[in-house]
Design a protein around this motif. Structure first.
Motif, PDB file in Angstrom:
ATOM      1  N   ALA A 169       0.826  -1.199   0.000  1.00  0.00           N
ATOM      2  CA  ALA A 169       0.000   0.000   0.000  1.00  0.00           C
ATOM      3  C   ALA A 169       0.870   1.262   0.000  1.00  0.00           C
ATOM      4  O   ALA A 169       0.580   2.237  -0.696  1.00  0.00           O
ATOM      5  N   LEU A 170       1.972   1.228   0.760  1.00  0.00           N
ATOM      6  CA  LEU A 170       2.888   2.367   0.782  1.00  0.00           C
ATOM      7  C   LEU A 170       3.539   2.559  -0.586  1.00  0.00           C
ATOM      8  O   LEU A 170       3.651   3.687  -1.085  1.00  0.00           O
ATOM      9  N   ALA A 217       4.035   5.698  -5.593  1.00  0.00           N
ATOM     10  CA  ALA A 217       4.234   5.482  -7.036  1.00  0.00           C
ATOM     11  C   ALA A 217       5.550   4.776  -7.316  1.00  0.00           C
ATOM     12  O   ALA A 217       6.379   5.235  -8.101  1.00  0.00           O
ATOM     13  N   LEU A 218       5.756   3.632  -6.674  1.00  0.00           N
ATOM     14  CA  LEU A 218       6.920   2.781  -6.917  1.00  0.00           C
ATOM     15  C   LEU A 218       6.421   1.498  -7.578  1.00  0.00           C
ATOM     16  O   LEU A 218       6.262   0.465  -6.930  1.00  0.00           O
ATOM     17  N   LEU A 272       6.243  -6.962  -4.600  1.00  0.00           N
ATOM     18  CA  LEU A 272       5.455  -7.354  -3.439  1.00  0.00           C
ATOM     19  C   LEU A 272       4.270  -8.216  -3.836  1.00  0.00           C
ATOM     20  O   LEU A 272       3.895  -9.141  -3.102  1.00  0.00           O
ATOM     21  N   ASP A 273       3.673  -7.937  -4.974  1.00  0.00           N
ATOM     22  CA  ASP A 273       2.598  -8.808  -5.465  1.00  0.00           C
ATOM     23  C   ASP A 273       3.121 -10.234  -5.647  1.00  0.00           C
ATOM     24  O   ASP A 273       2.455 -11.210  -5.283  1.00  0.00           O
ATOM     25  N   ALA A 274       4.326 -10.349  -6.232  1.00  0.00           N
ATOM     26  CA  ALA A 274       4.918 -11.676  -6.431  1.00  0.00           C
ATOM     27  C   ALA A 274       5.190 -12.353  -5.091  1.00  0.00           C
ATOM     28  O   ALA A 274       4.965 -13.565  -4.935  1.00  0.00           O
ATOM     29  N   ALA A 275       5.671 -11.580  -4.121  1.00  0.00           N
ATOM     30  CA  ALA A 275       5.940 -12.144  -2.796  1.00  0.00           C
ATOM     31  C   ALA A 275       4.662 -12.650  -2.151  1.00  0.00           C
ATOM     32  O   ALA A 275       4.645 -13.722  -1.525  1.00  0.00           O
TER      33      ALA A 275
END
Length: 347
Positions: free
Chosen positions: A223-224, A229-230, A237-240
């Motif tokens: 969320a951060l 905008a990274l 993080l989605d993959a993790a």
């Protein structure tokens, strides 16, 4: 005769979509690879070489020269920056047309080494951050800031810099803090968070699948990253999160078909996790690399991975999944001339 373009497409295609515009070219290039289930293309497209403090330059050349991969990753223990001829290794490979990436903890990244690597043509530097805080990692972060300043002051377009937190049981709580740090201090560089696939190799234990606290921290970090905008960090993080919520013991893996790891003593391993375990399949300093790459031991390993990944303790517990490449293989197998399908893709 095996098409030479096969070795140039396997790795790039694992991260780009297959579409109508490139399907024909891809299919033609992969045709030879589908003719054998366990024999890989003539040479790997990517190579990871472990650089110790004492690895002789000549031994590096003996490993690199027969392959000349598209991508070369230099890693090491305790850190490749300890080798006095590291910059020469980078320059040698870069001059031959290889894209060179360096994985370092950044503790030895002083001004002299930084300038030598910039001059050598390093394409990417991945800096692993063990933790974030006033007493841990600050020296490393200052080294990276100086390196970025030197690069920009001299108007070098490369290397690209990545800060990486290898997520283990000990570091997962730092995920959100790393995103905050990247936003605050490194807004002009790429910042990725990666999930460890071999905890012991990263100096810690893997986060258990389904760990509620870890998932909560990674979702907060995501969320951060979205707020700041990274996008690359969001993707990492989605993959993790996928890796921590899904059983990947049967997931497709083509790693030993396009890359391998070579230790400082020349020992060849099918992948990083098996390098940590010590599952050697030959030695590139004692045997011609091509004979190791498609030798009996590595072909047998590929066969076991293709047929029953879940029967290998390391492979079953590994959280790597070649989903995009699996789709490439499945689609390319349907191109006229490639036959009914690929045993490797399960189609």
């Amino acid at each position: 005769m095996r098409a030479p373009l096969v070795t140039r497409y396997l790795v790039p295609l694992s991260v780009v979509p297959l579409n109508a515009g490139n399907l024909g070219r891809v299919g033609g290039s992969l045709r030879a690879a589908f003719r054998s289930e366990d024999e890989a293309p003539a040479l790997p497209a990517a190579l990871t070489v472990e650089v110790s403090d004492t690895l002789p330059f000549d031994d590096f050349v003996r490993v690199y020269a027969p392959v000349r991969p598209v991508y070369l990753s230099l890693v090491g223990a305790p850190d490749p920056l300890g080798n006095p001829r590291l910059a020469e290794m980078v320059a040698h490979a870069t001059a031959a047309g290889t894209c060179v990436s360096l994985v370092t903890d950044g503790t030895r990244l002083d001004a002299g080494r930084a300038y030598a690597l910039l001059c050598a043509g390093l394409a990417k530097m991945k800096v692993t951050v063990a933790a974030v805080g006033p007493d841990v990692g600050e020296a490393v972060l200052r080294n990276v800031e100086r390196f970025v300043a030197m690069r920009d002051a001299n108007r070098w377009p490369a290397p690209e810099i990545e800060l990486q937190l290898v997520v283990t049981c000990d570091t997962v709580a730092q995920a959100g803090a790393l995103v905050e740090l990247c936003h605050r201090r490194f807004t002009n560089i790429a910042a990725d968070i990666v999930l460890s696939t071999a905890g012991a190799r990263a100096g810690g234990e893997d986060v258990p699948v389904g760990d509620a606290d870890a998932l909560a921290e990674l979702r907060r970090a995501r969320a951060l990253a979205e707020t700041y905008a990274l996008p690359r960090t969001v993707g990492a993080l989605d993959a993790a999160l996928v890796q921590l919520t899904q059983d990947l013991s049967r997931a497709p893996c083509y790693v030993p078909w396009y890359t391998c790891v070579v230790a400082a003593d020349g020992e060849v391993f099918p992948c990083g996790p098996h390098a940590a375990r010590g599952t050697g399949v030959g030695n590139a300093l004692r045997t011609p690399f091509a004979e190791v790459w498609n030798g009996a031991e590595l072909r047998a390993f590929r066969a076991r991975l293709r047929e029953r990944r879940r029967d290998d303790a390391v492979c079953a517990g590994c959280r790597h999944e070649d989903g995009p490449l699996d789709r490439v293989f499945g689609a390319a197998a349907r191109v006229p001339g490639l036959g009914a399908g690929s045993a490797r893709s399960g189609r």
